[in-house]
Write a protein that holds these residues in place. Structure first.
Motif, PDB file in Angstrom:
ATOM      1  N   ALA A 143     -25.856 -30.110 -46.531  1.00  0.00           N
ATOM      2  CA  ALA A 143     -25.436 -28.180 -46.588  1.00  0.00           C
ATOM      3  C   ALA A 143     -24.615 -28.156 -47.870  1.00  0.00           C
ATOM      4  N   ASP A 144     -24.697 -27.830 -48.986  1.00  0.00           N
ATOM      5  CA  ASP A 144     -24.924 -27.483 -50.059  1.00  0.00           C
ATOM      6  C   ASP A 144     -24.462 -26.422 -51.141  1.00  0.00           C
ATOM      7  N   THR A 145     -24.225 -26.498 -51.613  1.00  0.00           N
ATOM      8  CA  THR A 145     -23.941 -24.889 -52.649  1.00  0.00           C
ATOM      9  C   THR A 145     -25.598 -25.235 -53.281  1.00  0.00           C
ATOM     10  N   VAL A 146     -26.567 -23.880 -53.057  1.00  0.00           N
ATOM     11  CA  VAL A 146     -27.611 -23.830 -53.521  1.00  0.00           C
ATOM     12  C   VAL A 146     -27.899 -22.203 -53.866  1.00  0.00           C
ATOM     13  N   PHE A 147     -29.028 -22.339 -55.224  1.00  0.00           N
ATOM     14  CA  PHE A 147     -29.842 -21.048 -55.107  1.00  0.00           C
ATOM     15  C   PHE A 147     -30.730 -20.393 -55.066  1.00  0.00           C
ATOM     16  N   THR A 148     -31.249 -19.537 -54.839  1.00  0.00           N
ATOM     17  CA  THR A 148     -32.641 -18.863 -54.412  1.00  0.00           C
ATOM     18  C   THR A 148     -33.346 -18.806 -55.482  1.00  0.00           C
ATOM     19  N   THR A 149     -33.004 -18.209 -57.229  1.00  0.00           N
ATOM     20  CA  THR A 149     -33.595 -18.912 -57.932  1.00  0.00           C
ATOM     21  C   THR A 149     -32.336 -19.133 -59.110  1.00  0.00           C
ATOM     22  N   ASP A 150     -33.213 -19.501 -60.485  1.00  0.00           N
ATOM     23  CA  ASP A 150     -32.356 -19.692 -61.408  1.00  0.00           C
ATOM     24  C   ASP A 150     -31.296 -18.245 -61.934  1.00  0.00           C
ATOM     25  N   LYS A 151     -32.527 -16.953 -61.525  1.00  0.00           N
ATOM     26  CA  LYS A 151     -31.610 -16.314 -62.419  1.00  0.00           C
ATOM     27  C   LYS A 151     -30.011 -15.962 -61.739  1.00  0.00           C
ATOM     28  N   ALA A 152     -30.512 -16.322 -59.992  1.00  0.00           N
ATOM     29  CA  ALA A 152     -29.409 -15.851 -58.988  1.00  0.00           C
ATOM     30  C   ALA A 152     -28.030 -16.667 -59.736  1.00  0.00           C
ATOM     31  N   LYS A 153     -28.222 -17.981 -59.715  1.00  0.00           N
ATOM     32  CA  LYS A 153     -27.404 -18.875 -60.467  1.00  0.00           C
ATOM     33  C   LYS A 153     -26.609 -18.168 -61.692  1.00  0.00           C
ATOM     34  N   GLN A 154     -27.159 -17.989 -62.746  1.00  0.00           N
ATOM     35  CA  GLN A 154     -26.890 -17.706 -63.682  1.00  0.00           C
ATOM     36  C   GLN A 154     -25.987 -15.977 -63.359  1.00  0.00           C
ATOM     37  N   GLU A 155     -25.938 -15.209 -62.854  1.00  0.00           N
ATOM     38  CA  GLU A 155     -25.735 -14.112 -62.280  1.00  0.00           C
ATOM     39  C   GLU A 155     -24.374 -14.240 -61.265  1.00  0.00           C
ATOM     40  N   MET A 156     -24.732 -15.933 -61.012  1.00  0.00           N
ATOM     41  CA  MET A 156     -23.049 -15.833 -60.119  1.00  0.00           C
ATOM     42  C   MET A 156     -22.070 -16.856 -60.856  1.00  0.00           C
ATOM     43  N   ILE A 157     -22.698 -17.355 -62.035  1.00  0.00           N
ATOM     44  CA  ILE A 157     -21.642 -18.076 -63.866  1.00  0.00           C
ATOM     45  C   ILE A 157     -20.952 -16.721 -64.129  1.00  0.00           C
ATOM     46  N   GLN A 158     -22.086 -15.806 -64.349  1.00  0.00           N
ATOM     47  CA  GLN A 158     -21.538 -14.723 -65.380  1.00  0.00           C
ATOM     48  C   GLN A 158     -20.269 -13.681 -64.038  1.00  0.00           C
ATOM     49  N   GLU A 159     -20.949 -13.402 -62.678  1.00  0.00           N
ATOM     50  CA  GLU A 159     -19.850 -13.354 -62.072  1.00  0.00           C
ATOM     51  C   GLU A 159     -18.286 -14.324 -62.019  1.00  0.00           C
ATOM     52  N   SER A 160     -18.377 -15.418 -61.971  1.00  0.00           N
ATOM     53  CA  SER A 160     -17.356 -16.229 -61.914  1.00  0.00           C
ATOM     54  C   SER A 160     -16.187 -15.582 -62.914  1.00  0.00           C
ATOM     55  N   TYR A 161     -16.699 -15.893 -63.867  1.00  0.00           N
ATOM     56  CA  TYR A 161     -16.350 -15.305 -65.439  1.00  0.00           C
ATOM     57  C   TYR A 161     -15.273 -13.918 -65.722  1.00  0.00           C
ATOM     58  N   SER A 162     -16.136 -13.068 -65.245  1.00  0.00           N
ATOM     59  CA  SER A 162     -16.143 -11.744 -64.556  1.00  0.00           C
ATOM     60  C   SER A 162     -14.545 -11.841 -63.988  1.00  0.00           C
ATOM     61  N   LYS A 163     -14.716 -12.839 -63.206  1.00  0.00           N
ATOM     62  CA  LYS A 163     -13.461 -12.351 -62.594  1.00  0.00           C
ATOM     63  C   LYS A 163     -12.155 -13.738 -62.821  1.00  0.00           C
ATOM     64  N   GLY A 164     -12.868 -13.976 -63.319  1.00  0.00           N
ATOM     65  CA  GLY A 164     -11.230 -14.421 -64.237  1.00  0.00           C
ATOM     66  C   GLY A 164     -11.128 -16.063 -63.313  1.00  0.00           C
ATOM     67  N   PHE A 165     -12.140 -16.544 -62.578  1.00  0.00           N
ATOM     68  CA  PHE A 165     -12.719 -17.538 -62.233  1.00  0.00           C
ATOM     69  C   PHE A 165     -13.192 -18.881 -63.284  1.00  0.00           C
ATOM     70  N   ASN A 166     -12.972 -19.046 -64.074  1.00  0.00           N
ATOM     71  CA  ASN A 166     -13.292 -20.017 -64.972  1.00  0.00           C
ATOM     72  C   ASN A 166     -13.620 -21.338 -64.881  1.00  0.00           C
ATOM     73  N   ARG A 167     -12.718 -21.250 -63.994  1.00  0.00           N
ATOM     74  CA  ARG A 167     -13.240 -22.998 -63.527  1.00  0.00           C
ATOM     75  C   ARG A 167     -14.407 -23.594 -62.423  1.00  0.00           C
TER      76      ARG A 167
END
Length: 224
Positions: A143-167
């Motif tokens: 069980a691990d963090t996995v993404f359906t596509t590279d686009k989904a991964k990039q969207e999660m990164i941007q969402e994390s930044y937007s929430k202030g979750f920089n780490r």
């Protein structure tokens, strides 16, 4: 598992159990349903089990409670000490996905929240090694963090930044989080059939069995 992250895990060992219990807001979604995720992996394990990335021994405890013979592999010395104190009767040794001193034929390889520490090239090598070491009807259950596509991964990164979750955002970029198509190819080219089941927004269950195992249900991907 990537030894380049050992210093991080030696430091994290003291607060790891607090993080996985949801006390760190940045990682709350990553570890959502943590206990259920561990139980899902443990329920699929059988026989002689090798666990990679033991950490503080949380999955190991569930495996032992099932009466399984468990060999733990953990590269972080601090994590190993904590896990060994919890589970003094379990063999927990220094090692990683690519370098583990185990002579037994294995029925199940298990891991949670760790396979992303390998590059895709290293993942391929590790999966090839799993095939060599498994009994005929053995399986790999991660069980691990996995993404359906590279686009989904990039969207999660941007969402994390937007929430202030920089780490979290930096973690998602620094480590080697794979996509389902890449992992499917890596397992299939090494003689496995593999299914994926989503367990939370980040984590997916990978259940891989050797091709020709008539117990395999043929499922390629099941989303929650």
């Amino acid at each position: 598992m990537g030894r380049e992250f050992n210093d991080l895990f030696d430091e994290w060992s003291h607060s790891y159990d607090q993080t996985v219990s949801g006390q760190d807001a940045e990682y709350e979604e990553v570890f959502s349903k943590y206990d259920e995720i561990l139980s899902t992996v443990a329920d699929k394990a059988k026989g002689i089990v090798v666990e990679f990335g033991v950490g503080t021994g949380n999955l190991t405890t569930k495996l032992v409670q099932k009466g399984l013979h468990v060999i733990g592999i953990e590269p972080s010395s601090n994590m190993r000490k904590i896990a060994q104190n919890k589970l003094p009767n379990v063999k927990i040794i220094d090692g990683d996905f690519l370098d583990f001193d185990v002579t037994e034929k294995i029925d199940t390889f298990v891991s949670t929240y760790a396979f992303h520490h390998l590059t895709d090239v290293e993942k391929r090598k590790a999966i090839a090694k799993f095939r060599q070491r498994l009994n005929p009807h053995g399986r790999v259950v991660f069980a691990d963090t996995v993404f359906t596509t590279d686009k989904a991964k990039q969207e999660m990164i941007q969402e994390s930044y937007s929430k202030g979750f920089n780490r979290l955002a930096e973690d998602l970029q620094r480590e080697y989080y794979a996509t389902i198509p890449v992992l499917t190819n890596l397992f299939e080219e090494n003689g496995f059939n593999v299914s994926f089941t989503q367990l939370n927004r980040f984590v997916w269950l990978m259940d891989a069995k050797l091709k020709g195992d008539d117990k395999h249900d043929g499922t390629k991907e099941n989303e929650r």
